[in-house]
Design a protein around this motif. Structure first.
Motif, PDB file in Angstrom:
ATOM      1  N   GLU A 276     -43.844 -13.313  -6.159  1.00  0.00           N
ATOM      2  CA  GLU A 276     -43.632 -11.912  -5.776  1.00  0.00           C
ATOM      3  C   GLU A 276     -44.504 -11.529  -4.587  1.00  0.00           C
ATOM      4  OE1 GLU A 276     -44.463  -9.852  -9.383  1.00  0.00           O
ATOM      5  OE2 GLU A 276     -42.504 -10.293 -10.289  1.00  0.00           O
ATOM      6  N   ALA A 277     -45.767 -12.006  -4.587  1.00  0.00           N
ATOM      7  CA  ALA A 277     -46.680 -11.702  -3.483  1.00  0.00           C
ATOM      8  C   ALA A 277     -46.217 -12.384  -2.199  1.00  0.00           C
ATOM      9  CB  ALA A 277     -48.096 -12.148  -3.842  1.00  0.00           C
ATOM     10  N   ALA A 278     -45.778 -13.639  -2.303  1.00  0.00           N
ATOM     11  CA  ALA A 278     -45.295 -14.359  -1.129  1.00  0.00           C
ATOM     12  C   ALA A 278     -44.047 -13.695  -0.555  1.00  0.00           C
ATOM     13  CB  ALA A 278     -45.004 -15.817  -1.496  1.00  0.00           C
ATOM     14  N   GLN A 279     -43.139 -13.298  -1.449  1.00  0.00           N
ATOM     15  CA  GLN A 279     -41.907 -12.622  -1.020  1.00  0.00           C
ATOM     16  C   GLN A 279     -42.227 -11.302  -0.328  1.00  0.00           C
ATOM     17  OE1 GLN A 279     -38.667 -13.757  -1.520  1.00  0.00           O
ATOM     18  NE2 GLN A 279     -37.810 -11.995  -0.455  1.00  0.00           N
ATOM     19  N   ALA A 280     -43.191 -10.576  -0.878  1.00  0.00           N
ATOM     20  CA  ALA A 280     -43.560  -9.281  -0.294  1.00  0.00           C
ATOM     21  C   ALA A 280     -44.217  -9.450   1.067  1.00  0.00           C
ATOM     22  CB  ALA A 280     -44.513  -8.545  -1.237  1.00  0.00           C
ATOM     23  N   THR A 281     -44.863 -10.594   1.300  1.00  0.00           N
ATOM     24  CA  THR A 281     -45.588 -10.807   2.556  1.00  0.00           C
ATOM     25  C   THR A 281     -44.682 -11.302   3.674  1.00  0.00           C
ATOM     26  OG1 THR A 281     -47.587 -11.354   1.307  1.00  0.00           O
ATOM     27  CG2 THR A 281     -47.545 -12.007   3.628  1.00  0.00           C
ATOM     28  N   VAL A 282     -43.843 -12.303   3.393  1.00  0.00           N
ATOM     29  CA  VAL A 282     -43.042 -12.908   4.470  1.00  0.00           C
ATOM     30  C   VAL A 282     -41.552 -12.938   4.154  1.00  0.00           C
ATOM     31  CG1 VAL A 282     -44.955 -14.315   5.289  1.00  0.00           C
ATOM     32  CG2 VAL A 282     -43.412 -15.239   3.544  1.00  0.00           C
ATOM     33  N   GLY A 283     -41.142 -12.396   3.013  1.00  0.00           N
ATOM     34  CA  GLY A 283     -39.727 -12.362   2.676  1.00  0.00           C
ATOM     35  C   GLY A 283     -39.193 -13.719   2.265  1.00  0.00           C
ATOM     36  N   ASP A 284     -37.924 -13.957   2.601  1.00  0.00           N
ATOM     37  CA  ASP A 284     -37.251 -15.179   2.147  1.00  0.00           C
ATOM     38  C   ASP A 284     -37.758 -16.447   2.831  1.00  0.00           C
ATOM     39  OD1 ASP A 284     -35.702 -13.667   0.463  1.00  0.00           O
ATOM     40  OD2 ASP A 284     -34.005 -13.505   1.857  1.00  0.00           O
ATOM     41  N   GLU A 285     -38.642 -16.288   3.804  1.00  0.00           N
ATOM     42  CA  GLU A 285     -39.196 -17.449   4.495  1.00  0.00           C
ATOM     43  C   GLU A 285     -40.290 -18.146   3.695  1.00  0.00           C
ATOM     44  OE1 GLU A 285     -38.461 -18.797   7.915  1.00  0.00           O
ATOM     45  OE2 GLU A 285     -36.724 -17.914   6.917  1.00  0.00           O
ATOM     46  N   TRP A 286     -40.721 -17.560   2.588  1.00  0.00           N
ATOM     47  CA  TRP A 286     -41.897 -18.120   1.907  1.00  0.00           C
ATOM     48  C   TRP A 286     -41.705 -19.546   1.401  1.00  0.00           C
ATOM     49  CZ3 TRP A 286     -42.561 -20.081  -2.918  1.00  0.00           C
ATOM     50  CH2 TRP A 286     -41.683 -19.716  -3.922  1.00  0.00           C
ATOM     51  N   PRO A 287     -40.520 -19.948   0.878  1.00  0.00           N
ATOM     52  CA  PRO A 287     -40.407 -21.349   0.432  1.00  0.00           C
ATOM     53  C   PRO A 287     -40.568 -22.350   1.576  1.00  0.00           C
ATOM     54  CG  PRO A 287     -38.697 -20.008  -0.575  1.00  0.00           C
ATOM     55  CD  PRO A 287     -39.309 -19.187   0.516  1.00  0.00           C
ATOM     56  N   ARG A 288     -39.998 -22.010   2.755  1.00  0.00           N
ATOM     57  CA  ARG A 288     -40.132 -22.907   3.904  1.00  0.00           C
ATOM     58  C   ARG A 288     -41.590 -23.024   4.333  1.00  0.00           C
ATOM     59  NH1 ARG A 288     -40.895 -22.139   9.122  1.00  0.00           N
ATOM     60  NH2 ARG A 288     -40.495 -19.889   9.002  1.00  0.00           N
ATOM     61  N   LEU A 289     -42.279 -21.901   4.429  1.00  0.00           N
ATOM     62  CA  LEU A 289     -43.684 -21.917   4.830  1.00  0.00           C
ATOM     63  C   LEU A 289     -44.550 -22.642   3.804  1.00  0.00           C
ATOM     64  CD1 LEU A 289     -43.877 -18.243   6.136  1.00  0.00           C
ATOM     65  CD2 LEU A 289     -43.976 -20.325   7.523  1.00  0.00           C
ATOM     66  N   ASP A 290     -44.226 -22.435   2.544  1.00  0.00           N
ATOM     67  CA  ASP A 290     -44.944 -23.123   1.472  1.00  0.00           C
ATOM     68  C   ASP A 290     -44.786 -24.639   1.604  1.00  0.00           C
ATOM     69  OD1 ASP A 290     -46.125 -23.065  -1.464  1.00  0.00           O
ATOM     70  OD2 ASP A 290     -44.332 -24.304  -1.588  1.00  0.00           O
ATOM     71  N   ASN A 291     -43.560 -25.089   1.842  1.00  0.00           N
ATOM     72  CA  ASN A 291     -43.303 -26.524   1.978  1.00  0.00           C
ATOM     73  C   ASN A 291     -43.986 -27.112   3.206  1.00  0.00           C
ATOM     74  OD1 ASN A 291     -41.687 -27.285  -0.284  1.00  0.00           O
ATOM     75  ND2 ASN A 291     -39.957 -26.185   0.594  1.00  0.00           N
ATOM     76  N   GLU A 292     -43.929 -26.398   4.325  1.00  0.00           N
ATOM     77  CA  GLU A 292     -44.565 -26.894   5.549  1.00  0.00           C
ATOM     78  C   GLU A 292     -46.071 -27.019   5.375  1.00  0.00           C
ATOM     79  OE1 GLU A 292     -41.370 -24.962   8.764  1.00  0.00           O
ATOM     80  OE2 GLU A 292     -43.389 -24.129   8.556  1.00  0.00           O
ATOM     81  N   ALA A 293     -46.674 -26.021   4.762  1.00  0.00           N
ATOM     82  CA  ALA A 293     -48.117 -26.057   4.541  1.00  0.00           C
ATOM     83  C   ALA A 293     -48.495 -27.214   3.630  1.00  0.00           C
ATOM     84  CB  ALA A 293     -48.592 -24.728   3.954  1.00  0.00           C
ATOM     85  N   ARG A 294     -47.722 -27.432   2.593  1.00  0.00           N
ATOM     86  CA  ARG A 294     -48.007 -28.513   1.645  1.00  0.00           C
ATOM     87  C   ARG A 294     -47.876 -29.884   2.311  1.00  0.00           C
ATOM     88  NH1 ARG A 294     -48.302 -27.205  -3.762  1.00  0.00           N
ATOM     89  NH2 ARG A 294     -47.978 -24.998  -4.222  1.00  0.00           N
TER      90      ARG A 294
END
Length: 319
Positions: A276-294
């Protein structure tokens, strides 16, 4: 069964490939596998005779002892190597067969060391006149914090050869886990400043032509002195609330935030709150950013991108 245990004896006799450190871990975990198998009464004496049934019983016993799936997977990996060495290819290569889930080693509780604690401890260490190697310890611990290095990696860096100042990269090849070298690219000015401070302590090592950051002639005993400095100045020990490895956790925590733009899962009370926090911060882009960071963190940690069991251990699971 002691010396008469043929299965345990065969662990030492097996022909294994890879670095000696990897072979040592395989034999060590193989002996643990045998010990656990004997606890449940199995008397099989040849690795070529082991079956999935034996692996399942070991998994059951380890889990009843409160052992996590990550450790079970580690032991199973060693046991499979030994089975292969003796021509046994009947063991399932999928841990799901035994109810062992990849990625469940993740520690949802953050183990990071706060930047304020690190800075305070390093300042104290640099001013410690009672320990003549305090300055040397400080620069190595700073490298652990700034670059996410393991303790032994920071001590065994060959800066004259492996720090490419022109291209802002660092080859980490000594003291690595499993003997796997890796290169850190795009070093920041802050990271290179830490490397510059460390370069003042370069000493000839006990390997011809190689220099490192350990006191000349001390060898691996230096690692215990490094631990001593960390305990003395509040970075390790039961009263410190963390360990030296927590410096690595904090580095990867910061890498995640810098790339993704939001805090990782283990900074939240639950996965749902994180999402919920990730979605509120960057919207639907959060899974992509999460994967790239990992992917970047897994590579910086010395593993292949896509090893979510590794990034989960530092960040917590996102799902």
């Amino acid at each position: 069964m002691g010396k008469s245990d043929s299965l345990k004896y065969a662990v030492n006799r097996a022909t294994l490939s890879g670095p000696k450190t990897k072979q040592y871990r395989i034999r060590q975990n193989g002996r643990f596998f045998v010990k656990t198998l004997r606890r449940v009464g199995f008397g099989v004496q040849k690795w070529s005779k082991l079956t999935n049934k034996h692996f399942q019983r070991v998994a059951d016993v380890m889990r009843s002892d409160g052992v996590g799936d990550g450790r079970i997977a580690e032991v199973f990996s060693a046991a499979r190597h030994l089975c292969d060495a003796y021509g046994n290819d009947r063991i399932s290569g999928n841990n799901d067969t035994f109810g062992v889930k990849r990625g469940s080693i993740a520690n949802q509780a953050s183990r990071t060391v706060s930047p304020e604690v690190v800075e305070e401890s390093l300042t104290s260490m640099r001013n410690d006149a009672s320990f003549r190697h305090a300055g040397r310890a400080a620069v190595q611990i700073e490298l652990m914090y700034e670059l996410g290095l393991r303790r032994e990696e920071s001590a065994k860096l060959d800066l004259p050869s492996d720090w490419d100042r022109e291209n802002h990269s660092l080859l980490v090849q000594y003291g690595t886990k499993g003997g796997r070298p890796r290169t850190l690219y795009d070093l920041s000015p802050r990271q290179e400043a830490a490397l510059g401070r460390a370069a003042e302590y370069v000493s000839p090592s006990n390997r011809k032509g190689i220099h490192n950051l350990m006191p000349e002639g001390m060898g691996d005993n230096w690692l215990h002195r490094l631990d001593y400095a960390a305990r003395k100045h509040g970075l390790a020990g039961k009263n410190a609330g963390g360990t030296l490895h927590g410096l690595r956790h904090e580095r990867f925590h910061q890498m995640y935030v810098n790339h993704a733009g939001f805090e990782p899962p283990n900074q939240h009370e639950s996965v749902q709150v994180f999402q919920e926090a990730a979605q509120a911060t960057v919207g639907d882009e959060w899974p992509r950013l999460d994967n790239e960071a990992r992917d970047a963190i897994e590579e910086a940690a010395g593993h292949s991108p896509g090893r979510r069991d590794i990034s989960n251990a530092y960040l917590g699971s996102s799902y």
